[in-house]
Scaffold this motif. Structure first.
Motif, PDB file in Angstrom:
ATOM      1  N   TRP A  22       0.841  -1.205   0.000  1.00 15.39           N
ATOM      2  CA  TRP A  22       0.000   0.000   0.000  1.00 15.39           C
ATOM      3  C   TRP A  22       0.871   1.249   0.000  1.00 15.39           C
ATOM      4  CZ3 TRP A  22      -0.587   3.649   4.031  1.00 15.39           C
ATOM      5  CH2 TRP A  22      -1.615   4.582   3.831  1.00 15.39           C
ATOM      6  N   SER A  43      -6.992   5.730  -0.298  1.00 16.20           N
ATOM      7  CA  SER A  43      -8.213   4.948  -0.161  1.00 16.20           C
ATOM      8  C   SER A  43      -8.301   3.888  -1.254  1.00 16.20           C
ATOM      9  CB  SER A  43      -9.438   5.865  -0.206  1.00 16.20           C
ATOM     10  OG  SER A  43     -10.617   5.115  -0.088  1.00 16.20           O
ATOM     11  N   ALA A  44      -8.062   4.290  -2.489  1.00 14.28           N
ATOM     12  CA  ALA A  44      -8.143   3.340  -3.604  1.00 14.28           C
ATOM     13  C   ALA A  44      -7.111   2.224  -3.457  1.00 14.28           C
ATOM     14  CB  ALA A  44      -7.950   4.080  -4.929  1.00 14.28           C
ATOM     15  N   THR A  47      -8.212  -0.514  -1.031  1.00  9.59           N
ATOM     16  CA  THR A  47      -9.520  -1.115  -1.286  1.00  9.59           C
ATOM     17  C   THR A  47      -9.406  -2.139  -2.407  1.00  9.59           C
ATOM     18  OG1 THR A  47     -10.522   0.984  -0.658  1.00  9.59           O
ATOM     19  CG2 THR A  47     -11.932  -0.578  -1.787  1.00  9.59           C
ATOM     20  N   PRO A  48      -9.458  -3.415  -2.065  1.00  8.09           N
ATOM     21  CA  PRO A  48      -9.443  -3.987  -0.723  1.00  8.09           C
ATOM     22  C   PRO A  48      -8.019  -4.310  -0.292  1.00  8.09           C
ATOM     23  CG  PRO A  48      -9.906  -5.727  -2.275  1.00  8.09           C
ATOM     24  CD  PRO A  48      -9.725  -4.453  -3.087  1.00  8.09           C
ATOM     25  N   GLU A 140     -13.614  -8.537   5.698  1.00  8.41           N
ATOM     26  CA  GLU A 140     -13.893  -7.371   4.851  1.00  8.41           C
ATOM     27  C   GLU A 140     -14.058  -6.111   5.713  1.00  8.41           C
ATOM     28  OE1 GLU A 140     -17.431  -5.901   1.893  1.00  8.41           O
ATOM     29  OE2 GLU A 140     -16.918  -8.035   1.871  1.00  8.41           O
ATOM     30  N   GLY A 143     -10.694  -4.872   7.025  1.00  9.41           N
ATOM     31  CA  GLY A 143      -9.988  -4.129   5.983  1.00  9.41           C
ATOM     32  C   GLY A 143     -10.521  -2.716   5.841  1.00  9.41           C
ATOM     33  N   GLU A 144     -11.842  -2.567   5.883  1.00 10.09           N
ATOM     34  CA  GLU A 144     -12.455  -1.230   5.795  1.00 10.09           C
ATOM     35  C   GLU A 144     -12.070  -0.371   6.989  1.00 10.09           C
ATOM     36  OE1 GLU A 144     -16.587  -2.245   5.531  1.00 10.09           O
ATOM     37  OE2 GLU A 144     -16.430  -2.876   3.429  1.00 10.09           O
ATOM     38  N   ARG A 147      -8.502   0.789   6.637  1.00  8.40           N
ATOM     39  CA  ARG A 147      -8.443   1.872   5.647  1.00  8.40           C
ATOM     40  C   ARG A 147      -8.929   3.179   6.272  1.00  8.40           C
ATOM     41  NH1 ARG A 147     -12.509   0.703   1.786  1.00  8.40           N
ATOM     42  NH2 ARG A 147     -13.780   1.816   3.287  1.00  8.40           N
ATOM     43  N   ASP A 148     -10.051   3.136   6.976  1.00 14.05           N
ATOM     44  CA  ASP A 148     -10.586   4.354   7.595  1.00 14.05           C
ATOM     45  C   ASP A 148      -9.625   4.938   8.624  1.00 14.05           C
ATOM     46  OD1 ASP A 148     -12.809   3.942   6.014  1.00 14.05           O
ATOM     47  OD2 ASP A 148     -14.133   3.355   7.673  1.00 14.05           O
TER      48      ASP A 148
END
Length: 167
Positions: A22, A43-44, A47-48, A140, A143-144, A147-148
């Protein structure tokens, strides 16, 4: 225009989300026109996140409600993010600690949630809800959440109160 030395950008990104792939993906796009562009790219690129990347990132997160160990940037972020949880809700703290144990037994990893802006009661409710999910759905969500958390950390590092860029 955000013009940071690549070493500073890399270090800030690793403190935000300790996933080398990342970090490389985000750095490859530098320099950024604005913090908004940096956030969009970050963000992109997150994801994911793959299961192995989630494991990499989780290794740098303390359990929710526990004090981070160490003095690095990631630990400072965690201290700040969990500071709003307060210590006056000892019953909730004990329930979260028990929930952490149940979560780790169920999923084999530390419970991850964006703590910033949430109360202990909200965190406990979400922990209990997520304990009932199948592993694939929970992975999932983890992972979100990672990211946040990373996006919030990037904002704290490079956004200025008055403007969206560092020019």
């Amino acid at each position: 225009m955000i013009e940071l030395p690549l070493t500073e950008l890399r270090a800030g990104l690793m403190a935000s989300l300790a996933v080398p792939r990342w970090v490389d993906d985000v750095v490859r796009v530098a320099p950024f026109e604005s913090v908004s562009q940096l956030l969009d790219v970050a963000s992109a690129a997150a994801t994911p996140l793959s299961a192995s990347e989630i494991d990499e990132a989780i290794a740098h997160h303390p359990r929710i409600g526990e004090k981070p160990v160490g003095d690095g940037a990631a630990q400072a972020f965690s201290r700040n993010e969990q500071a709003g949880l307060g210590s006056d809700e000892e019953d909730l703290a004990a329930e979260i600690a028990a929930g952490n144990v149940a979560y780790e037994q169920r999923f084999g990893r530390v419970f991850i949630i964006r703590a910033a802006g949430r109360s202990r009661a909200e965190i406990l409710t979400e922990l209990e809800r997520r304990l009932e999910l199948p592993n694939s759905s929970e992975l999932e969500i983890v992972g979100e959440q990672l990211r946040d958390i990373a996006l919030l950390r990037i904002e704290r590092l490079w956004a200025t109160p008055a403007e969206d860029d560092l020019s």
